[in-house]
Enzyme design. Structure first.
Site, PDB file in Angstrom:
ATOM      1  CG  ASP A 142      39.050  34.201  35.165  1.00 62.07           C
ATOM      2  OD1 ASP A 142      38.303  35.136  34.801  1.00 62.07           O
ATOM      3  OD2 ASP A 142      40.134  34.401  35.754  1.00 62.07           O
ATOM      4  CG  HIS A 143      35.935  37.048  36.626  1.00 59.74           C
ATOM      5  ND1 HIS A 143      37.241  36.614  36.636  1.00 59.74           N
ATOM      6  CD2 HIS A 143      35.839  37.969  37.619  1.00 59.74           C
ATOM      7  CE1 HIS A 143      37.902  37.254  37.589  1.00 59.74           C
ATOM      8  NE2 HIS A 143      37.078  38.075  38.203  1.00 59.74           N
TER       9      HIS A 143
ATOM     10  CG  ASP B 182      41.309  39.914  38.997  1.00 61.66           C
ATOM     11  OD1 ASP B 182      40.111  39.625  38.769  1.00 61.66           O
ATOM     12  OD2 ASP B 182      41.866  39.637  40.076  1.00 61.66           O
TER      13      ASP B 182
ATOM     14  NE  ARG C  64      39.046  41.465  47.412  1.00 58.02           N
ATOM     15  CZ  ARG C  64      39.509  41.897  46.258  1.00 58.02           C
ATOM     16  NH1 ARG C  64      38.756  41.836  45.176  1.00 58.02           N
ATOM     17  NH2 ARG C  64      40.720  42.388  46.155  1.00 58.02           N
TER      18      ARG C  64
ATOM     19  CB  SER D 146      37.043  43.822  42.574  1.00 54.58           C
ATOM     20  OG  SER D 146      37.075  43.847  41.178  1.00 54.58           O
TER      21      SER D 146
ATOM     22  NE  ARG E 261      33.966  44.213  40.881  1.00 53.26           N
ATOM     23  CZ  ARG E 261      33.420  43.453  41.825  1.00 53.26           C
ATOM     24  NH1 ARG E 261      32.313  43.831  42.402  1.00 53.26           N
ATOM     25  NH2 ARG E 261      33.957  42.312  42.177  1.00 53.26           N
TER      26      ARG E 261
END
EC number: 4.2.1.3
Length: 785
Positions: A129-130, A194, A476, A671, A673
Site C-alpha cells: 500500500d505504501h 505501521d 498526520r 511513523s 519506521r
C-alpha cells in the site's frame, strides 16, 4: 441419533463450503472451532486460553480489570509468574498475528531471512500500500507502481511464499482497512509494522504498531516485550449528531493530551456514548490515537462491532465473541490512571493543525484563527480517504454533502481527491453510486493505497516553497508530510468537513452556520450529512488481490540481486567491544520537533526501504541543527566544514569515529519506521540523548544496538554544544534502573558530568552487548542447537 447426525452434517457442510454464518451450538459439539480469518481456515480463535490467563491474573491482582488489561494480560507468556506493574515492568507477550506494510516489510523480511528460520510461527501478512504514488488517478497510478516496484513486489511475494506469509497485492488497499475487514476481532492481539495499527481497536482488539525487528521476534516464535502500559480512560456520554463525527472525538482528545500525552498508555474508550459510534468510526478514533503517542486504543465489544463482523462475513466470530463477552468489556469498578470525559452531544466539529495534529480548533473558529496567524485561508486541495477515514460510512457522508452542492449547480472550488481504503470499499462505492457523485463534484479517485497521506503525491499545482493550505481527512500533518513542501499548511478534519470546505474553497466557511451561493444566485445552507454505516447489500469484494502462501514453501527461491539499488541483504552490526564510549563527536544537536519523518524521510525515499545503505542518505536531513537553524547542514568536527548530515556521518564512520545525536522532547514521534534506527546505526552512531522519546522509536533504537538515553535533568540539554565531545562511562556495570554517567568535554578543555537515564531491562542490555536484537537471537539459537 440419525436426526442428530443429519443436523451435524448440515453444519459441517455449511462451514466447509465457506458459509460462515452458522454458529454450531455448544449442545451439538461443545464449542465449534472458529477460524481467525477466511484466509487461514486452520488457525483458530482461542478465547479459552484468553479466559484462563485472565482468571489467573485476576486472582493474583485481586482487583477489577480494564478491558486493555484483560486482553494484554490474557496474552502473557507466563501469567502465573509475570511481574505486573503498570508503567514499570516489561511484559512478555504472545501476540496472535503479525501484519506488515510493504515499505517496512522489506526490512522485516530481510531480518527474518537472516534469522535462518524456515517459516513464520504465527499467522502473518504483507500488504502492498505504501509504494503507489498519486499522480493521475487510480488505474494509471497502480499500473505505474507495479512497473516501477516490480523488483520489490517480487521479493515480498516470493519471500511471503517461502516463509508462510500471506501477500496482499498492490491495489488491494491500505493495511489497516484490510485488517479491519479480515483480521481484527474482539480480543485479538495483533502487532503491525505501521504506527496506525491501532485502527484494529475499532473491533475490540489490542493492535499495536511496532518496528520490523519486533515483528521478527513474533514471527520467530519468541515472546514479545512491551512495557506494561498505563491505561487512560476516555468516558463518552451523550450521542454524536449533525456535523459532528467520530473524527472529532480523537481531534478533541489530541487537543487535550497533546502529541506525547498518551505515551506509555493504552487509551480505553468506555461509557454510554460508545454505542452511538459505528464500528468503523471507532476504528478512526483508535487509528489517530497514534498521534498522541498512545501504545494503542480500544473500544469494548458491542452490537456495532457485531453488525460489522456480520457484514464482512464473520458472523461466526461475532457469535463466539457473544459467548465470551464478559472478557471483551471492562470490569465494573476498574481503575484508570487518568480519566477524560467527553459529552458527544456537546462535541463540535474540529479541525487540527497546521504542522502538528494536536493543535485543535473548532471548525467555527478556524477562519478567524488562520487570518490572525497569517495562515493561507484559501484551500488549494481537499483530500479524503486514507487509513483513518475511508470507510463506507465516511464515503457516504462525503457524498451526501457533495450531492447537495451538485443539486445547486456547484462543484468544488478546491482540487479534490478521494482515496478508497480497500478494493472492497472502492468496488462498493462504485456500485452504490458514491464514487460517481464524488467525481461529479470535481473529485479524482486515487488508487486503493496510502498515497498523499504518506507523501506519495506527485503534486503539480504549486511550486516547492509556495505557501498554501490543504485540508485532509488523514491523521498526520507534520511539516512536509504530504507533499515535501515545508510551506504547505496541512489541516486534518473529518471527510465531510473536508468535502464542505473544498466546495467553499476557504477555511472561513463554517457549514453549520454559513451559506453558499448556488449557480442560480440563490443562497443555500448545507444540511448535516446522513449516510448508512454499512451497505444495505453485502460489500462488493471487487478483484481478488490475495496470494495464499503454499503449504510447503521450502522450494521457493527468493531473489536479491547484489547489484540491486532497491534491495540489500543485511550484514550483522558489530558487537559491543566491552569498553566505554569515549570522545564521541556530536553529529547534530536537534532543535525542536524531530519526528521519524525528520530522521528518515518518506516520499521519494520509500523506494529504498529495502536497501539500508541507499536509504541512509536521508539520515536526519529534515532535522533542524541548533547551531545554524538549518536543515541538513552540520559542522564536520574533523574538517570544520559544513555539509549534509548523511555525508558527515559517513565521513566519521570512514575515519573510525563514533558519534552521538542530541534531541529534544518526544524524539522519534510519528511513523513506526525502524529505518530511523537502522540508519544511524549503519552510519556509525552509538548514542541518542534526548529529553524524551516516543515509545516505538525508543524500542527500535534498542533493537539495533544503539543507546537511547534521556537527560536526568532536562535542563542539561543546554549544557551540550555541537562542538563538544561526549563519553558514556560505566558501561561494564550497565544495569536496569541504574543511570549512566556522561562526561561533556568542551573545546576549551573544561569538563562537565551529567547523569543520563534509560529504560533498558536485562534482555535489552543483552541486545546492546550483542550488537543488536537480531544478533542476540542468533546467539541464543547457536546455544540451543
Amino acid at each position: 441419533s440419525r436426526v442428530l447426525m443429519l443436523i451435524l452434517s448440515f453444519f459441517q457442510h455449511a462451514l466447509n463450503t465457506g458459509v460462515r454464518r452458522y454458529h454450531v451450538a455448544p449442545v451439538l459439539c461443545q464449542r465449534a472451532k472458529v477460524a481467525m480469518s477466511h484466509f487461514e481456515p486452520n488457525e483458530y480463535i482461542n478465547y479459552e486460553k484468553l479466559e484462563k490467563n485472565i482468571n489467573i491474573v485476576r486472582k493474583r491482582l485481586d482487583r477489577p480489570l480494564t478491558l486493555s488489561e484483560k486482553i494484554v494480560y490474557g496474552h502473557l507468556d507466563d501469567p502465573a509468574k509475570q511481574e505486573i506493574e503498570r508503567g514499570k515492568t516489561y511484559l512478555r507477550l504472545r501476540p496472535d498475528r503479525v501484519a506488515m506494510q510493504d515499505a517496512t516489510a522489506q526490512m522485516a523480511m530481510l531480518q527474518f531471512i537472516s534469522s535462518g528460520l524456515p517459516k513464520v510461527a504465527v499467522p502473518s501478512t504483507i500488504h502492498c500500500d505504501h509504494l503507489i504514488e498519486a499522480q493521475s488517478g487510480g488505474e494509471k497510478d497502480l499500473q505505474r507502481a507495479k512497473d516501477i516496484n516490480q523488483e520489490v513486489y517480487n521479493f515480498l511475494s516470493t519471500a511471503g511464499a517461502k516463509y508462510g506469509v500471506g501477500f496482499w497485492k498492490p491495489g488491494s488497499g491500505i493495511i489497516h482497512q484490510i485488517i479491519l475487514e479480515n483480521y481484527s476481532y474482539p480480543g485479538v492481539m495483533l502487532i503491525g509494522t505501521d504506527s496506525h495499527t491501532p485502527n484494529g481497536g475499532g473491533l475490540g482488539g489490542i493492535c499495536i504498531g511496532v518496528g520490523g525487528a519486533d515483528a521478527v521476534d513474533v514471527m520467530a516464535g519468541i515472546p514479545w516485550e512491551l512495557k506494561c502500559p498505563k491505561v487512560i480512560g476516555v468516558k463518552l456520554t451523550g450521542k454524536l449528531s449533525g456535523w459532528s463525527s467520530p473524527k472529532d472525538v480523537i481531534l478533541k482528545v489530541a487537543g487535550i493530551l497533546t502529541v506525547k500525552g498518551g505515551t506509555g498508555a493504552i487509551i480505553e474508550y468506555h461509557g454510554p456514548g460508545v454505542d452511538s459510534i459505528s464500528c468503523t468510526g471507532m476504528a478512526t478514533i483508535c487509528n489517530m490515537g497514534a498521534e498522541i503517542g498512545a501504545t494503542t486504543s480500544i473500544f469494548p465489544y458491542n452490537d456495532r462491532m457485531k453488525k460489522y463482523l456480520g457484514k464482512t462475513g464473520r458472523a461466526d466470530i461475532a457469535a463466539l465473541a457473544d459467548e465470551f463477552k464478559q472478557h471483551l468489556v471492562p470490569d465494573s469498578g476498574c481503575h484508570y490512571d487518568q480519566v477524560i470525559e467527553i459529552n458527544l452531544s456537546e462535541l463540535k466539529p474540529h479541525i487540527n493543525g497546521p504542522f502538528t495534529p494536536d493543535l485543535a480548533h473548532p471548525v467555527s473558529d478556524i477562519g478567524a484563527v488562520a487570518e490572525k496567524e497569517g495562515w493561507p485561508v484559501d484551500i488549494r486541495v481537499g483530500l479524503i480517504g486514507s487509513c483513518t477515514n475511508s470507510s463506507y460510512e465516511d464515503m457516504g457522508r462525503s457524498a451526501a454533502v457533495a450531492k447537495q452542492a451538485l443539486a445547486h449547480g456547484l462543484k468544488c472550488k478546491s482540487k479534490f481527491t478521494i482515496t478508497p481504503g480497500s478494493e472492497q470499499i472502492r468496488a462498493t462505492i462504485e456500485r452504490d453510486g458514491y464514487a460517481k457523485i464524488l467525481r461529479e463534484v470535481g473529485g479524482l479517485v486515487l488508487a486503493n493505497a496510502c498515497g498523499p497521506c504518506i507523501g506519495q503525491w506527485d503534486r503539480k499545482d504549486i511550486k516547492k516553497g509556495e505557501k498554501n493550505t490543504i485540508v485532509t481527512s488523514y491523521n498526520r500533518n507534520f511539516t512536509g508530510r504530504n507533499d515535501a513542501n515545508p510551506e504547505t499548511h496541512a489541516f486534518v478534519t473529518s471527510p465531510e468537513i473536508v468535502t464542505a470546505l473544498s466546495i467553499a474553497g476557504t477555511l472561513k466557511f463554517n457549514p453549520e452556520t454559513d451559506y453558499l451561493t448556488g449557480a442560480d444566485g440563490k443562497k443555500f445552507k448545507l444540511e448535516a450529512p446522513d449516510a448508512d454505516e454499512l451497505p444495505k447489500l453485502n460489500f462488493d469484494p471487487g478483484q481478488d488481490t490475495y496470494q495464499y502462501p503454499p503449504k510447503d514453501g521450502s522450494g521457493q527461491h527468493v531473489d536479491v540481486s547484489p547489484t540491486s539499488q532497491r534491495l540489500q541483504l543485511l550484514e550483522p552490526f558489530d558487537k559491543w567491544d566491552g569498553k566505554d564510549l569515549e570522545d564521541m563527536l556530536i553529529l547534530i544537536k536537534v532543535k525542536g520537533k524531530c519526528t521519524t519523518d525528520h530522521i528518515s524521510a518518506a516520499g521519494p525515499w520509500l523506494k529504498f526501504r529495502g536497501h539500508l545503505d541507499n536509504i541512509s542518505n536521508n539520515l536526519l536531513i529534515g532535522a533542524i541543527n541548533i547551531e545554524n537553524g538549518k536543515a541538513n547542514s552540520v559542522r564536520n568536527a574533523l574538517t570544520q566544514e559544513f555539509g549534509p548530515v548523511p555525508d558527515t556521518a559517513r565521513y566519521y564512520k570512514k575515519m573510525g569515529v563514533k558519534w552521538a545525536v542530541i534531541g529534544d522532547e518526544n524524539y522519534g514521534e510519528g511513523s513506526s519506521r525502524e529505518h530511523a534506527a537502522l540508519e544511524p546505526r549503519h552510519l556509525g552512531g552509538r548514542v541518542i540523548i534526548t529529553k524524551s522519546f516516543a515509545r516505538i522509536h525508543e524500542t527500535n533504537l534498542k533493537k539495533q544496538g544503539l543507546l537511547p538515553l534521556t537527560f536526568a535533568d532536562p535542563a542539561d540539554y543546554n549544557k551540550i554544544h555541537p562542538v563538544d565531545k561526549l563519553s558514556i562511562v560505566g558501561l561494564k556495570d550497565f544495569a536496569p534502573g541504574k543511570p549512566l554517567k556522561c562526561i561533556i568535554k568542551h573545546p576549551n578543555g573544561s569538563q562537565e558530568t551529567i547523569m543520563l537515564n534509560h529504560t533498558f531491562n536485562e534482555s535489552q542490555i543483552e541486545w546492546f552487548q550483542a550488537g543488536s536484537a537480531l544478533n542476540r537471537m542468533k546467539e541464543l539459537q547457536q546455544k540451543s542447537s
